[in-house]
Design a protein around this motif. Sequence first.
Motif, PDB file in Angstrom:
ATOM      1  N   GLN A 229      27.021  68.389  40.561  1.00 62.84           N
ATOM      2  CA  GLN A 229      28.046  68.783  39.593  1.00 62.84           C
ATOM      3  C   GLN A 229      28.154  67.760  38.471  1.00 62.84           C
ATOM      4  O   GLN A 229      28.421  68.132  37.310  1.00 62.84           O
ATOM      5  CB  GLN A 229      29.384  68.945  40.316  1.00 62.84           C
ATOM      6  CG  GLN A 229      29.425  70.125  41.263  1.00 62.84           C
ATOM      7  CD  GLN A 229      30.690  70.156  42.096  1.00 62.84           C
ATOM      8  OE1 GLN A 229      31.401  69.135  42.191  1.00 62.84           O
ATOM      9  NE2 GLN A 229      30.962  71.293  42.735  1.00 62.84           N
TER      10      GLN A 229
ATOM     11  N   HIS B 180      21.761  67.257  52.577  1.00 61.29           N
ATOM     12  CA  HIS B 180      22.491  68.181  51.707  1.00 61.29           C
ATOM     13  C   HIS B 180      23.903  68.329  52.241  1.00 61.29           C
ATOM     14  O   HIS B 180      24.121  68.974  53.264  1.00 61.29           O
ATOM     15  CB  HIS B 180      21.791  69.536  51.664  1.00 61.29           C
ATOM     16  CG  HIS B 180      20.376  69.485  51.187  1.00 61.29           C
ATOM     17  ND1 HIS B 180      19.470  70.514  51.361  1.00 61.29           N
ATOM     18  CD2 HIS B 180      19.701  68.492  50.528  1.00 61.29           C
ATOM     19  CE1 HIS B 180      18.313  70.184  50.832  1.00 61.29           C
ATOM     20  NE2 HIS B 180      18.420  68.962  50.339  1.00 61.29           N
ATOM     21  N   ASP B 181      24.836  67.687  51.563  1.00 64.68           N
ATOM     22  CA  ASP B 181      26.236  67.751  51.974  1.00 64.68           C
ATOM     23  C   ASP B 181      27.125  67.732  50.754  1.00 64.68           C
ATOM     24  O   ASP B 181      26.669  67.937  49.628  1.00 64.68           O
ATOM     25  CB  ASP B 181      26.572  66.608  52.931  1.00 64.68           C
ATOM     26  CG  ASP B 181      26.189  65.249  52.348  1.00 64.68           C
ATOM     27  OD1 ASP B 181      25.978  65.183  51.111  1.00 64.68           O
ATOM     28  OD2 ASP B 181      26.115  64.281  53.105  1.00 64.68           O
ATOM     29  N   HIS B 182      28.398  67.440  50.968  1.00 67.38           N
ATOM     30  CA  HIS B 182      29.326  67.493  49.842  1.00 67.38           C
ATOM     31  C   HIS B 182      29.079  66.378  48.844  1.00 67.38           C
ATOM     32  O   HIS B 182      29.406  66.496  47.662  1.00 67.38           O
ATOM     33  CB  HIS B 182      30.765  67.439  50.362  1.00 67.38           C
ATOM     34  CG  HIS B 182      31.120  66.157  51.039  1.00 67.38           C
ATOM     35  ND1 HIS B 182      30.761  65.861  52.339  1.00 67.38           N
ATOM     36  CD2 HIS B 182      31.823  65.072  50.585  1.00 67.38           C
ATOM     37  CE1 HIS B 182      31.219  64.667  52.675  1.00 67.38           C
ATOM     38  NE2 HIS B 182      31.852  64.168  51.633  1.00 67.38           N
ATOM     39  N   HIS B 183      28.476  65.241  49.309  1.00 70.68           N
ATOM     40  CA  HIS B 183      28.137  64.175  48.365  1.00 70.68           C
ATOM     41  C   HIS B 183      27.043  64.630  47.408  1.00 70.68           C
ATOM     42  O   HIS B 183      27.116  64.356  46.203  1.00 70.68           O
ATOM     43  CB  HIS B 183      27.695  62.927  49.133  1.00 70.68           C
ATOM     44  CG  HIS B 183      28.765  62.348  50.003  1.00 70.68           C
ATOM     45  ND1 HIS B 183      29.945  61.798  49.501  1.00 70.68           N
ATOM     46  CD2 HIS B 183      28.851  62.212  51.357  1.00 70.68           C
ATOM     47  CE1 HIS B 183      30.695  61.379  50.495  1.00 70.68           C
ATOM     48  NE2 HIS B 183      30.059  61.608  51.643  1.00 70.68           N
ATOM     49  N   SER B 184      26.047  65.317  47.956  1.00 71.04           N
ATOM     50  CA  SER B 184      24.986  65.815  47.080  1.00 71.04           C
ATOM     51  C   SER B 184      25.523  66.876  46.122  1.00 71.04           C
ATOM     52  O   SER B 184      25.103  66.961  44.955  1.00 71.04           O
ATOM     53  CB  SER B 184      23.845  66.388  47.914  1.00 71.04           C
ATOM     54  OG  SER B 184      24.289  67.485  48.694  1.00 71.04           O
ATOM     55  N   LEU B 185      26.486  67.678  46.584  1.00 71.13           N
ATOM     56  CA  LEU B 185      27.065  68.694  45.715  1.00 71.13           C
ATOM     57  C   LEU B 185      27.824  68.056  44.556  1.00 71.13           C
ATOM     58  O   LEU B 185      27.683  68.479  43.392  1.00 71.13           O
ATOM     59  CB  LEU B 185      28.011  69.598  46.530  1.00 71.13           C
ATOM     60  CG  LEU B 185      28.776  70.655  45.725  1.00 71.13           C
ATOM     61  CD1 LEU B 185      27.818  71.632  45.055  1.00 71.13           C
ATOM     62  CD2 LEU B 185      29.744  71.402  46.632  1.00 71.13           C
ATOM     63  N   SER B 186      28.608  66.981  44.855  1.00 68.96           N
ATOM     64  CA  SER B 186      29.333  66.309  43.772  1.00 68.96           C
ATOM     65  C   SER B 186      28.374  65.651  42.794  1.00 68.96           C
ATOM     66  O   SER B 186      28.630  65.623  41.582  1.00 68.96           O
ATOM     67  CB  SER B 186      30.293  65.275  44.359  1.00 68.96           C
ATOM     68  OG  SER B 186      29.579  64.280  45.094  1.00 68.96           O
TER      69      SER B 186
ATOM     70  N   HIS C  40      22.846  74.175  46.877  1.00 66.68           N
ATOM     71  CA  HIS C  40      23.675  73.461  45.915  1.00 66.68           C
ATOM     72  C   HIS C  40      22.948  73.201  44.603  1.00 66.68           C
ATOM     73  O   HIS C  40      23.560  73.193  43.537  1.00 66.68           O
ATOM     74  CB  HIS C  40      24.138  72.129  46.519  1.00 66.68           C
ATOM     75  CG  HIS C  40      25.142  72.310  47.600  1.00 66.68           C
ATOM     76  ND1 HIS C  40      25.475  71.301  48.501  1.00 66.68           N
ATOM     77  CD2 HIS C  40      25.903  73.383  47.960  1.00 66.68           C
ATOM     78  CE1 HIS C  40      26.367  71.739  49.350  1.00 66.68           C
ATOM     79  NE2 HIS C  40      26.645  73.014  49.049  1.00 66.68           N
TER      80      HIS C  40
ATOM     81  N   THR D  17      22.858  59.861  51.437  1.00 62.94           N
ATOM     82  CA  THR D  17      23.594  60.746  50.533  1.00 62.94           C
ATOM     83  C   THR D  17      24.708  60.005  49.818  1.00 62.94           C
ATOM     84  O   THR D  17      24.860  60.091  48.589  1.00 62.94           O
ATOM     85  CB  THR D  17      24.187  61.918  51.316  1.00 62.94           C
ATOM     86  OG1 THR D  17      23.171  62.541  52.071  1.00 62.94           O
ATOM     87  CG2 THR D  17      24.794  62.951  50.362  1.00 62.94           C
TER      88      THR D  17
ATOM     89  N   LYS E  54      24.173  83.041  46.891  1.00 60.70           N
ATOM     90  CA  LYS E  54      24.297  82.061  45.810  1.00 60.70           C
ATOM     91  C   LYS E  54      23.825  82.624  44.480  1.00 60.70           C
ATOM     92  O   LYS E  54      24.447  82.385  43.431  1.00 60.70           O
ATOM     93  CB  LYS E  54      23.497  80.810  46.172  1.00 60.70           C
ATOM     94  CG  LYS E  54      23.795  79.634  45.250  1.00 60.70           C
ATOM     95  CD  LYS E  54      25.249  79.193  45.378  1.00 60.70           C
ATOM     96  CE  LYS E  54      25.544  77.989  44.493  1.00 60.70           C
ATOM     97  NZ  LYS E  54      26.953  77.575  44.609  1.00 60.70           N
TER      98      LYS E  54
ATOM     99  N   GLU F 210      24.166  74.542  52.070  1.00 60.68           N
ATOM    100  CA  GLU F 210      24.001  73.260  51.397  1.00 60.68           C
ATOM    101  C   GLU F 210      22.687  73.193  50.637  1.00 60.68           C
ATOM    102  O   GLU F 210      22.584  72.492  49.617  1.00 60.68           O
ATOM    103  CB  GLU F 210      24.090  72.119  52.412  1.00 60.68           C
ATOM    104  CG  GLU F 210      25.482  71.849  52.968  1.00 60.68           C
ATOM    105  CD  GLU F 210      25.887  72.894  53.988  1.00 60.68           C
ATOM    106  OE1 GLU F 210      25.023  73.680  54.433  1.00 60.68           O
ATOM    107  OE2 GLU F 210      27.091  72.941  54.340  1.00 60.68           O
TER     108      GLU F 210
END
Length: 1430
Positions: A134, A125-131, A169, A82, A213, A166
């Motif tokens: 985005q 699927h974590d905050h890196h994938s979310l950024s 996202h 990720t 979501k 996650e």
Amino acid sequence: MPPATAPTAMPKHSSATTNHHPPPAQPPPLTDVEIIQLAQHHHGLISSQPTPLHLPPFLLSESSHPILISYLHSRAASVNPTLAVAEYISALFSLTSHHPSSLSSLLPSLLLSYIFLFTSRKIPHDHHSLSTLQLFVVHLDAIEIAKIPEAIDLIILYLPNVKDLEDAHVLILLPKCLELVRMSNEIEKPIEYINSVIDGLLKCEWSKVLLVKLVEIIRDFSCIDKWRKREFLEKVFNGMRNNFEMQDLPGLVYQLLVLASKDFGKREVIEGIVLYFDGKIKGGSIMRQVEGTVLLHVNFAVKQDPSLGQEVLGLVRSDSRALNHFTIALLLSVARIRRFSESAIGVLRTALFNAYKDYNFARVCRWLPQELKEEYLRNARFIEKAVLKAVNECHYGREHIVPSIVQFGFGLLERVEEGSRKEFSRSDGLMGSEELGTQVLKSLFEVHDMARNEIIEQCKFRILSSKPERGHHTIRLLGYLILIHPHPMLDHVSHLKEMLDYFTFMDDKISSHLVTVLLPLIKISCVLQDYTILVLRKAMFRRESSVRLAATGAIIDLILACKQSKADGLFSFQESSSQASCSQQAEIPHATGTGLFEELSGLLQRCLYQQASVREVLYHGLVKLVLVDHLFVGAVFDFLLSHFLRFYREDADLPLAIDLCVKLDCGGVCIEEPLDCLIFCVSLILFLQPHCRSDPLSDSGACFGFSMTQENEAGRELSGELFFNALVKIRKFLSNGNLEGLLCKSQDSGSTPIEDEKLRCHALLLLGIVEVMLNITVTELEKATDVNKMELGSELSMLVGIHESLEKHTSISRPCNGIRRGTVRPTASDAADKLASGSTKFSPERTPLLAMPSICQLLKMALESSTPDSSRTGAASQNHLQLSTSAASAQNFELLSSVLSICFRQLKLFPFEGKDDPWKALIYGDIKLLGSPLLKVIWCLKSDIDKKKKETKGRKDAEDRKEHIHLGLLCLKKLIEISLYSSKYVGLIDDLVLASGPEHESIRSMEFPCNDECKLAEGVDDQNTRSKELFIKMNIKPLLTEFLALSFFHEAQILCDITAMIGNKLPEERKNLVAMWAIRICKNSDVTNSKVAKSLVSLAVSLSSPPNDLLVAQEMAAELSKVTGSDNSEPLEKSETFLVINKSTDDAIASTLLQSVESTIVDMDWIITRLNTYYTATRKGIPLHQTGMFASGSVLEETLYSKAEALVKVLSFFVAMNLKDPQAEYLLRIAAKFYKNLARISKLRIAPKGCKQVLLSLKYQKLVEITCRQLTAPIYNFVSQMQQNQHESNKTRGVVNKIKRENRCIPDLIFQIEDYEKYLIQLSKITKINLLRHAKRSTSRDFKIVEPSEDALEEENPNNGLEKNNSNEAESESSKESGTEETEETENVLAPESSPLAAEDSEGEDEAALPKAKRAKMGSDVHDSSDEEA
């Protein structure tokens, strides 16, 4: 790292500078690590010197894209995929951001590859994938539009795999992608593609995470139609019901409210939230806390978007069946917003009252199906329970609605009118608005300490500012709070003191009621007791008599309460459940019982010098004190003795100073001392003393029914003995003395009005005193031996005679001549009729003092003395009661007449309210005892009439008996009315049944042959119902048969009234039996009295169960048309089927039947309103099943059509009759109302714009056909004939006013008919069904002026020949035109209809063209041209 980045940067720069040369060899590739390092280096250079940077050729070449994509996949396989992928993609975007051409070519492949890696779960699927996602959203504008649908398809295919937050996202890409597709011109039919994407989104399975979501991102979808919005919201709320986590509900609801504020299905969102929280959701207190949080969210959303508040109000306005406990809490929460404060509470209150009104109507409407009545009852119960549930749960995180609950509770109390407390019977299970409002505030008082002060403040404000009829409800609430929570109420004594400060400024009933409800608190609070006494002392010195009156009653109540608290114990309220919440201890009152009476005796002495009304209240209160505790007797006697001696003269010839009891005031005469009430008070106290050992007074007092008690106090014995001797002397004087002295009657021939009024006041006082002596004598007669009974009977007769003579002086409207009663009378029942109607009434100033048991005994004695047959088998001691001479007979019947008159007057003053008052209980006693003697009087008098009729000299006696029967029936009617409308006397009819029925077989044999009505009282399990039917069967039926045969019409009418009262209380299935009996009487009785005929017909129709009621009306209307006559038949003298219908009764029967029709039309109006509400709710999609109610309106609709069809058949007979003017005008008004309802029914059948048209039922089509054939066409002929009769009688007196009335009725009727036909034409066009194929032509209404005859015109104006010729020519032309238009109408029924007002406008224009005087002289009438052609 830095040394490695420098060499790689220089080649890139040199290659970039030589870019304009011919393409060299393929640039050397860069590794993914080098790309990341280069991005970091460029980032540092840009931050230090913001100058454009040049990229290596490898990154700018499209041939490098596969390699760059391969680096993405290789990094996805690393140890930390990720982060590795996020760094690599971020580096690429950083390097290519200044070169849009290279980015646009690389971005589609990069986006699709990353979406593939994300959806295939090759990267976590974590905050890196979310950024990273985005970052893609930011650069989506640079992507090629043709590649976007591929990304959208990948995301839609991935949706079923979304399991946690996650995973969702990737959905942040959807709104921007769909917006780019919508705005582009490269994709063919972008809207259809977007709709297909949304359809795919709706078809797939949603997990909880996906649902949340989608609700979050759907608001960014800018091109969703309303149907897909509705489907989306339906799926959201369905998903919420499938095991959705409670802790996630507030957040989801907030997102839905945000969605609604974006104009995304506002109504659907509000409805979904309401219905979701109304469901059977388990969760206990946690769920209640969640609901409280949701209410706060809604409150905040409405503040931001007031249109959401309007949706909440509109939901309840559309149909009250949308109400549930959450909706009520929601309305109360919205009410906290200032702009919705009044409207939200008003909507909630209106919905509740509408539910009550609907049930009240359904309960009394006999032609509604039982399931509909039960539905409205369930609806009202459901709303009541929902209100209480919302209030009881208000402490679960919803404290902000507490002020709204207070406002709503007091609003319910304000809407209740005084006198209508008993709204529903206990069997209904409904509380009613007052009890519900009280329960709401009581529950809030228990649950919320913070609300207690506000509730007390509101009570104080509303008691002081409201009207008296509304203040009573608030005071009753305050009384409930004091009784249930006395110790917490002690914390608010300061507010109660403030209310007491306004005692002298309140209405007298309000002020006395206030002190009464405070008594339980006064008994445990020394401070409040002292303050109350202080307030009452001040009130006794006020000038207003009403204030002193209220203060006197309050003082008595205070003494009684303190005495009762001593008997019950000082700490009787210690068991209160709310005691623990009070911080202060109960206070012990310092004065109780007799001590308080002695303490306040000086204040009470002041009452003896007030107005007569104040003194009466004091005397009544003293009796109450003795009833509570006999130890008060001595103190009361001592208190009254000196005052009594002012009006009692022991050694004088006239023992009573009546003249001192009356005074002149403001030019008139008024009673200053109610001496009769004082003597009654003394006699009651003597009678209520406990029976102790005998003493010298007990022997002499046996004749009064008293026994004196020896006390240790000599003062008490002296006062009691004096009072006792005074009563003995007054009784002897009244029995033997001359009343002229007491009446102070002038010996002069003439008298002034002042003297007459003074004489009347003296007679009023003596009348009450005589009644007191009658009570004493009757009580003594019950205990006397046979030796004393004759003497006591003579004394009673003497007192009754005195009573009768005094009545003549007290009557408000009395004859001026001195003719003895019965010497001259126009009819036998005139006196009784006047008595019943109230024309001969006694003064309202006087309260009756004759006890009901005394009246019963007098009635028995009068019966024995006036019926010699009843005593022939008696004992020898009763032989003196037998009649031996005609003079004695007249005297005895005069006694019976007097007793019956007294009885009826007493019953007319029976208090339905305040029956718990001890004073009234002593006077009226057990009123049920009166039934049996009354019934026996009626039967015994009836049995003697036939024998007296046969004797020539006995006919006058028969007339006397008839008058007595009439009086007895009036008493019996009033008695039965009391028993039917007062639950306390419900057993009266049972007692009448036990003492009822003729003993003679000859009377029973005269009954009608046994038919279905003989089933009365058979097969009935309910004892109350069986008693009512037995009373009708054993008494009413034989008596009515006899009275009709003897032409006792006044008496028969009273029996019909009694039957109606009892019949209306029977169950629906049992009413039919009484109705069948009434129908048989109507068929077999040749009655010529219109009032009796009207009563019989009303019984037959009103007690018949639907639909038989209108069938009976149809049969009677058909026979009535034969008697009244029509255009095609001559009138008959009387009907052969119903003998009650004849020339003497036809007008009364016609009015009765029309009144029955009108009541049914009123019921139709309510039903149509309910159907309109049902259809509106159904078309708006408001679900009606959540309350478990009967949802379908088909039963209601079918019932309405059946009832309307029956009304058409009844009215069709009336329009064929030759009715007189009042009945004809009444018929026109009823027909106009009926057609107005038909127009409303037809309008309901037309679907609104945007809704599907429902096929017309066969029942409705049949109704339209019958109406057109049997009513519409004949009613035009009826109007024409009515106008013709008007023309022929235009020279009679009063015809002008009649014409004015009819000219208002006829245009209204024509307008309603045409309005009805207008909707029929619209329905015909929509449904392609010709509903007017049987209708009379009325689309083109040509009005003509029909001239009088030629001879009449010549008589009125001989020079008017020219006008006559012109009018004849115009008439012929109009007839031709009408014939042409009629032909066209029959060819095309559904042609467009002209305005309904066109005919009236044309008529107005024609009349305006002529002078008024000329139109009146011509006497022209208006007719339809088609009528002429017919």
